[in-house]
Structures are given as structure tokens and as C-alpha cells.
Scaffold this motif. Structure first.
Motif, mmCIF file in Angstrom:
data_model
loop_
_atom_site.group_PDB
_atom_site.id
_atom_site.type_symbol
_atom_site.label_atom_id
_atom_site.label_comp_id
_atom_site.label_asym_id
_atom_site.label_seq_id
_atom_site.Cartn_x
_atom_site.Cartn_y
_atom_site.Cartn_z
ATOM 1 N N GLU A 1 -3.080 11.265 -4.587
ATOM 2 C CA GLU A 1 -4.251 11.073 -3.736
ATOM 3 C C GLU A 1 -5.475 11.838 -4.247
ATOM 4 O O GLU A 1 -6.599 11.578 -3.815
ATOM 5 C CB GLU A 1 -3.954 11.555 -2.306
ATOM 6 C CG GLU A 1 -2.881 10.768 -1.595
ATOM 7 C CD GLU A 1 -2.547 11.388 -0.235
ATOM 8 O OE1 GLU A 1 -3.234 12.344 0.176
ATOM 9 O OE2 GLU A 1 -1.600 10.909 0.400
ATOM 10 N N LEU A 2 -5.261 12.800 -5.140
ATOM 11 C CA LEU A 2 -6.370 13.630 -5.609
ATOM 12 C C LEU A 2 -7.357 12.818 -6.438
ATOM 13 O O LEU A 2 -6.973 11.902 -7.161
ATOM 14 C CB LEU A 2 -5.842 14.788 -6.460
ATOM 15 C CG LEU A 2 -4.877 15.778 -5.806
ATOM 16 C CD1 LEU A 2 -4.432 16.815 -6.825
ATOM 17 C CD2 LEU A 2 -5.495 16.441 -4.594
ATOM 18 N N HIS A 3 -8.636 13.174 -6.349
ATOM 19 C CA HIS A 3 -9.629 12.609 -7.263
ATOM 20 C C HIS A 3 -9.442 13.260 -8.634
ATOM 21 O O HIS A 3 -8.826 14.323 -8.745
ATOM 22 C CB HIS A 3 -11.027 12.842 -6.711
ATOM 23 C CG HIS A 3 -11.354 11.932 -5.569
ATOM 24 N ND1 HIS A 3 -11.706 10.620 -5.746
ATOM 25 C CD2 HIS A 3 -11.351 12.131 -4.224
ATOM 26 C CE1 HIS A 3 -11.924 10.051 -4.573
ATOM 27 N NE2 HIS A 3 -11.701 10.944 -3.630
ATOM 28 N N MET B 1 -1.412 20.288 -1.352
ATOM 29 C CA MET B 1 -1.201 20.018 0.067
ATOM 30 C C MET B 1 -2.451 20.334 0.883
ATOM 31 O O MET B 1 -2.751 19.645 1.863
ATOM 32 C CB MET B 1 -0.008 20.812 0.584
ATOM 33 C CG MET B 1 1.332 20.348 0.027
ATOM 34 S SD MET B 1 1.726 18.612 0.379
ATOM 35 C CE MET B 1 1.953 18.667 2.159
ATOM 36 N N GLY B 2 -3.198 21.358 0.499
ATOM 37 C CA GLY B 2 -4.422 21.674 1.212
ATOM 38 C C GLY B 2 -5.454 20.570 1.092
ATOM 39 O O GLY B 2 -6.059 20.146 2.080
ATOM 40 N N ARG B 3 -5.677 20.083 -0.135
ATOM 41 C CA ARG B 3 -6.628 18.991 -0.334
ATOM 42 C C ARG B 3 -6.168 17.715 0.379
ATOM 43 O O ARG B 3 -6.978 17.001 0.975
ATOM 44 C CB ARG B 3 -6.814 18.729 -1.833
ATOM 45 C CG ARG B 3 -7.591 19.836 -2.545
ATOM 46 C CD ARG B 3 -8.998 19.928 -1.987
ATOM 47 N NE ARG B 3 -9.732 21.070 -2.466
ATOM 48 C CZ ARG B 3 -10.905 20.995 -3.082
ATOM 49 N NH1 ARG B 3 -11.461 19.820 -3.308
ATOM 50 N NH2 ARG B 3 -11.532 22.087 -3.442
ATOM 51 N N SER B 4 -4.882 17.447 0.310
ATOM 52 C CA SER B 4 -4.360 16.257 0.983
ATOM 53 C C SER B 4 -4.505 16.355 2.500
ATOM 54 O O SER B 4 -4.906 15.396 3.169
ATOM 55 C CB SER B 4 -2.889 16.057 0.613
ATOM 56 O OG SER B 4 -2.341 14.973 1.327
ATOM 57 N N LEU B 5 -4.197 17.526 3.044
ATOM 58 C CA LEU B 5 -4.335 17.737 4.485
ATOM 59 C C LEU B 5 -5.782 17.511 4.918
ATOM 60 O O LEU B 5 -6.063 16.781 5.871
ATOM 61 C CB LEU B 5 -3.888 19.150 4.842
ATOM 62 C CG LEU B 5 -4.113 19.632 6.283
ATOM 63 C CD1 LEU B 5 -3.324 18.774 7.272
ATOM 64 C CD2 LEU B 5 -3.715 21.106 6.420
ATOM 65 N N ARG C 1 -12.968 7.768 10.273
ATOM 66 C CA ARG C 1 -12.550 6.358 10.300
ATOM 67 C C ARG C 1 -12.889 5.648 8.997
ATOM 68 O O ARG C 1 -13.471 4.561 8.982
ATOM 69 C CB ARG C 1 -13.171 5.627 11.497
ATOM 70 C CG ARG C 1 -12.750 6.229 12.834
ATOM 71 C CD ARG C 1 -13.325 5.480 14.003
ATOM 72 N NE ARG C 1 -12.909 6.093 15.254
ATOM 73 C CZ ARG C 1 -13.270 5.651 16.457
ATOM 74 N NH1 ARG C 1 -14.044 4.584 16.580
ATOM 75 N NH2 ARG C 1 -12.849 6.261 17.555
ATOM 76 N N VAL C 2 -12.502 6.286 7.903
ATOM 77 C CA VAL C 2 -12.678 5.703 6.576
ATOM 78 C C VAL C 2 -11.360 5.831 5.820
ATOM 79 O O VAL C 2 -10.458 6.576 6.216
ATOM 80 C CB VAL C 2 -13.807 6.409 5.789
ATOM 81 C CG1 VAL C 2 -15.144 6.273 6.506
ATOM 82 C CG2 VAL C 2 -13.470 7.880 5.527
ATOM 83 N N ALA C 3 -11.260 5.114 4.715
ATOM 84 C CA ALA C 3 -10.088 5.256 3.854
ATOM 85 C C ALA C 3 -10.081 6.643 3.218
ATOM 86 O O ALA C 3 -11.134 7.188 2.882
ATOM 87 C CB ALA C 3 -10.105 4.184 2.771
ATOM 88 N N ALA C 4 -8.888 7.214 3.063
ATOM 89 C CA ALA C 4 -8.786 8.553 2.483
ATOM 90 C C ALA C 4 -9.417 8.624 1.097
ATOM 91 O O ALA C 4 -9.974 9.652 0.701
ATOM 92 C CB ALA C 4 -7.325 8.990 2.430
ATOM 93 N N SER C 5 -9.374 7.528 0.349
ATOM 94 C CA SER C 5 -9.934 7.514 -1.002
ATOM 95 C C SER C 5 -11.442 7.698 -1.007
ATOM 96 O O SER C 5 -12.030 8.051 -2.034
ATOM 97 C CB SER C 5 -9.574 6.202 -1.702
ATOM 98 O OG SER C 5 -10.088 5.097 -0.971
#
Length: 226
Positions: A41-43, A64-68, A78-82
């Protein structure tokens, strides 16, 4: 404590009547599928930074911090996580770059196998969590970083209360400098809100950990009668 790795709302606190949410997620002990998915999921810039972290434990905390933060903010906006992108200040304080939403402020902390996120729309927030172990140089750190009044209060406390009071003081100091954005180089400085009112809330993020939130609320503009 959350037994899975999914994000969990620990609670909502209302210092000054302002809502501050605290979210947590546990950190995998090994490089299992969950951590691999979160890493994906990271950029690219975050992935490169994660790859530079030498130890698995610290790398897992970062991921995990960035993902959280990304997942919680994506739901909030209300947007996509990406679409959620982060920047960081010169002192290393992360902030939301995209989508632009200047009123949102967040802060992250990690300790052991837990990562925590504080989120608010009503000021600047700092959070710190610490595993409570007896294997720390309590005296040396207190003498070097506590204010004279904090040191006196800690050093004269009863034996049964000293460890808890030490962590209470230390987490407040860390959360405060993270809220101001000064960075840990300022952890031994005076607690001043730089023009803002501030308050702190101690909490227990999980058994065996101590935590503290600090919220800075900028002064409201005065309205003069005409």
C-alpha cells in the motif's frame, strides 16, 4: 488489545470539547502476509524509506503506522486509500498532502507491537505510547530532561508510584513536542504552547503500555466591538 492487525478505534477524547480519535493496530512479529499487503500500500517514496530501515521490528512499525494513517484518513475523507499522500516537515512530523484538507491533523507513535494514531480536526495533536519496562535509566533521563518541578515530583514520589509517574511525565513530554512539531531535540525544553492553549490526556493503549495525548488549540481571534 486488538488481537488482529486491523485498525481499531481505541476511543474518542474531548479536550477543550474538541474531538480527538485514537486508533491502534498491532504490529506483526514476523514478515507475514498481512505485513506484505500493508507494504504494497505504500507509495514509492515510503517504500524506499521502509527499505532503508535496518531492523525488521522498526520497519514493521513504520509500515503499519503509515498503513494505519492511510486507511483511517481514507475512510474519513471518503476516498480510495491510494489517493492519500503524506509529506513530512524538516523535523520529521508527518502531515496530509493529498487530498488537501488543512483542518485535519494527525500524529503517530509506535512501541513494541503496537502502533497508534491520533486524529483531530480542531487543533494540533501529538501522541506518544511507551512499553512500561523497568529496564530504563529513569534517574538519568529524568535528570536530563524533566523540568525541576517534574523531577522533584517524581523523585519524591513513593516507590510504588514512581514508575507510573515517570512514564506519565515522559509520554507527556514526547506528545507535547510532537504536537508543536519541534521534534525530539526539544523534549527537554519548557512546555509552552507557542501562542496556543494546550492540554494533555493520559491513557492506556494496551496492558503494559502508557500513553498520552496532547492537543494544542490556537487562540481564537478576538472580536472587537465597533
Amino acid at each position: 488489545m486488538n488481537t488482529g492487525h486491523t485498525e481499531q478505534l481505541l476511543g474518542e477524547y474531548r479536550p477543550f470539547g474538541s474531538a480527538v480519535q485514537v486508533w491502534t493496530a498491532s504490529v506483526p512479529k514476523t514478515y507475514e502476509a498481512e505485513l506484505e499487503d500493508r507494504t504494497a500500500e505504500l507509495h514509492p517514496d515510503e517504500g524506499a524509506q521502509a527499505a532503508r530501515i535496518a531492523t525488521h521490528a522498526a520497519r514493521a512499525q513504520y509500515v503499519m503506522g503509515r498503513s494505519l494513517a492511510r486507511r483511517v484518513l481514507a475512510r474519513r475523507l471518503r476516498v480510495a486509500a491510494s489517493r492519500v499522500r503524506f509529506g513530512s516537515t524538516a523535523a520529521g512530523r508527518p502531515y496530509l498532502c493529498e487530498p488537501r484538507c488543512p483542518e485535519i491533523d494527525f500524529n503517530l507513535s509506535h512501541s513494541g507491537r503496537l502502533t497508534a494514531l491520533a486524529l483531530t480536526c480542531e487543533g494540533r495533536v501529538g501522541i506518544d505510547i511507551e512499553e512500561t519496562t523497568e529496564k530504563r535509566d529513569f534517574e538519568g533521563i529524568a535528570a536530563g530532561f524533566f523540568s525541576p518541578s517534574e523531577y522533584d515530583r517524581w523523585s519524591t514520589a513513593g516507590a510504588a508510584d514512581r514508575t507510573a509517574l515517570w512514564y506519565r511525565t515522559w509520554t507527556r513530554r514526547e506528545a507535547f513536542v510532537k504536537a508543536t512539531g519541534a521534534g525530539l531535540r526539544d523534549i527537554g525544553g519548557d512546555h509552552h504552547g507557542r501562542g496556543s492553549a494546550w492540554t494533555d490526556i493520559p491513557f492506556e493503549p494496551a496492558p503494559g503500555l502508557a500513553g498520552c495525548l496532547v492537543l494544542l488549540r490556537p487562540p481564537r481571534p478576538s472580536i472587537s466591538a465597533r
